[in-house]
Design an enzyme around this catalytic site. Sequence first.
Site, PDB file in Angstrom:
ATOM      1  N   GLU A  42       0.823  -1.210   0.000  1.00  0.00           N
ATOM      2  CA  GLU A  42       0.000   0.000   0.000  1.00  0.00           C
ATOM      3  C   GLU A  42       0.860   1.264   0.000  1.00  0.00           C
ATOM      4  O   GLU A  42       0.511   2.263  -0.620  1.00  0.00           O
ATOM      5  CB  GLU A  42      -0.958   0.007   1.196  1.00  0.00           C
ATOM      6  CG  GLU A  42      -2.074  -1.035   1.089  1.00  0.00           C
ATOM      7  CD  GLU A  42      -2.917  -0.870  -0.171  1.00  0.00           C
ATOM      8  OE1 GLU A  42      -2.943   0.238  -0.743  1.00  0.00           O
ATOM      9  OE2 GLU A  42      -3.538  -1.851  -0.595  1.00  0.00           O
ATOM     10  N   TYR A 125      -6.263   6.967   3.570  1.00  0.00           N
ATOM     11  CA  TYR A 125      -6.417   5.881   2.607  1.00  0.00           C
ATOM     12  C   TYR A 125      -5.726   4.605   3.097  1.00  0.00           C
ATOM     13  O   TYR A 125      -6.314   3.517   3.126  1.00  0.00           O
ATOM     14  CB  TYR A 125      -5.868   6.252   1.214  1.00  0.00           C
ATOM     15  CG  TYR A 125      -5.661   4.994   0.413  1.00  0.00           C
ATOM     16  CD1 TYR A 125      -6.753   4.330  -0.114  1.00  0.00           C
ATOM     17  CD2 TYR A 125      -4.396   4.406   0.318  1.00  0.00           C
ATOM     18  CE1 TYR A 125      -6.601   3.111  -0.758  1.00  0.00           C
ATOM     19  CE2 TYR A 125      -4.239   3.198  -0.325  1.00  0.00           C
ATOM     20  CZ  TYR A 125      -5.333   2.553  -0.859  1.00  0.00           C
ATOM     21  OH  TYR A 125      -5.175   1.347  -1.462  1.00  0.00           O
ATOM     22  N   ASP A 143      -9.231   6.148  -2.481  1.00  0.00           N
ATOM     23  CA  ASP A 143      -8.125   6.724  -3.257  1.00  0.00           C
ATOM     24  C   ASP A 143      -8.708   7.386  -4.504  1.00  0.00           C
ATOM     25  O   ASP A 143      -9.919   7.564  -4.617  1.00  0.00           O
ATOM     26  CB  ASP A 143      -7.133   5.617  -3.626  1.00  0.00           C
ATOM     27  CG  ASP A 143      -7.727   4.650  -4.628  1.00  0.00           C
ATOM     28  OD1 ASP A 143      -8.965   4.605  -4.747  1.00  0.00           O
ATOM     29  OD2 ASP A 143      -6.969   3.939  -5.308  1.00  0.00           O
TER      30      ASP A 143
END
Length: 373
Positions: A42, A125, A143
Site C-alpha cells: 500500500e 487511505y 483513493d
Amino acid sequence: MSLNADESKTYFGEELLRWYRKVRRDLPWRRSRDPYHIWVSEIMLQQTRVDTVIPYFNRFVHRFPSLTELALAPEEDVLKHWEGLGYYSRARNLQSAAREVVSEYGGRVPSDKRQVSGLKGVGPYTTGAILSIAYNQPEPAVDGNVMRVLSRYFCLEDDIARPATRIRMETLAQSLIPEGEAADFNQALMELGALVCTPKSPSCGECPVRTMCLGRLEGRERELPVKTKAKKARDVYRFAALLEGKGENAGKVLVRRRPETGLLAKMWELPHIEVPDAVAWESLAEGKIGLEKALANEGLRIHADERVIGEAQHIFTHLVWKIRVLSATVKDERYIADRTAYEWVSPDNFEDYVWPNVFRKLLTEYFINRNND
DNA sequence: AACGCGGGGGT
DNA sequence: ACCCCAGCGTT
C-alpha cells in the site's frame, strides 16, 4: 434516501464483488495474508501504478522478508531498494514506522484504527486499506480510483481535489461495503477504477454496474469526476559539473550528497547550481563562472570548461529541472578527502550509491561514452 | 487550503 | 501538452 438509492447500493456491492472474483488480477501482494506485506504494497502503491510497483515489491520483500528485518536494516539499504520508485520519504517513513511497530506493538502490525493511522506515512487511505485488506475490517479505503468510480456511479459533482469531498466519499464508500466483505470489496472498487472505470475513456460496455450507473445513464461519465486543475510545473535551469579525477582518482567522478531533508533527500548527485532563467542557461560562460564560484564557496576550487558533455531534463510533479553538464576538473584533489558530502565514484562502486534517475542517467551515459573513446 | 514530494504511462 | 497514478506530511 429513497428506496431506489438503497437498491442501487446493494446492487453495486453484489455485482462488483461478483465481477472482482471473476477478473481479479493475480498480484504478488494478493498472494499473501501477511499484514506487513499488505502494508508495504500500500505504501508503494501511493501515487504509483501497479505495474511499476510489482518488481519493487518482489525485491523488497525478498530482501526484507519480515517487519523486524526491515526495522533492523540500514536506512541506506532500504532507500536503495526504493531507488527509482520516487517519493523517497515513503521509504524512510515506512522503516521508521516499522521500528515503531517493533518497539510499541511487539513487531505485529496493529489492527486498531488509531494505532494504524498513527504510523508514519499512513494516512486515511492507507489506514483503511490495511484495516480492510489485512484484517477485513469494514473501513473505507478511498483513493483516486474510488473517488472517480463513486463520482460517476452516483453522478456526484463534488470537486475531488477538496479534502471535504474525500470525507464524504469515505462515508459513502463505507455504507457500500457488503457484510463481511470489506477486503474484497475495497480491492474490487479500486480494481474497477484501474481496469474499467478509467480516467479518460471508461469501458462502460464492460462495466459490471453499468445498468445503474447514474453518471452513464445521464451520459456524463466523461465529465466526471470534477477536479480542479493543478498548477503547472515551473522550469528550473541548472548547470552541473562533471569533475574528472586525476592521479589516484583517475577514472572517477566527483559526486555530492544531497541535504538530509527536502527534495531527493540524502541521495547523490553531480555538484550543480541553479541559474535564474533560460537566458542564463544559454550562456556557457554563465555556467562556468557560476559553478566555479558556488563550489569555491563550499571550499572546492575547480576549473570548468565551456563545453557541454551532457544534458538532461528531470520532470517532477511541481517543477522541471533542465540540466546542462559541463566538463570540469578539481584544482586540488587532496582538499576533498575530508569532505563527507563529496565522494569519488566509478563504474565499480556506482551501485553503492542511491541515485535520482536523472543523475543515474547522466553518469551512466558519461561512463559509456568515455569507454567508447 | 496549498504546497512539496518522483517517476512513468496513457491519450 | 496534459493528466493521472491503491497519498501523505507540512505549513
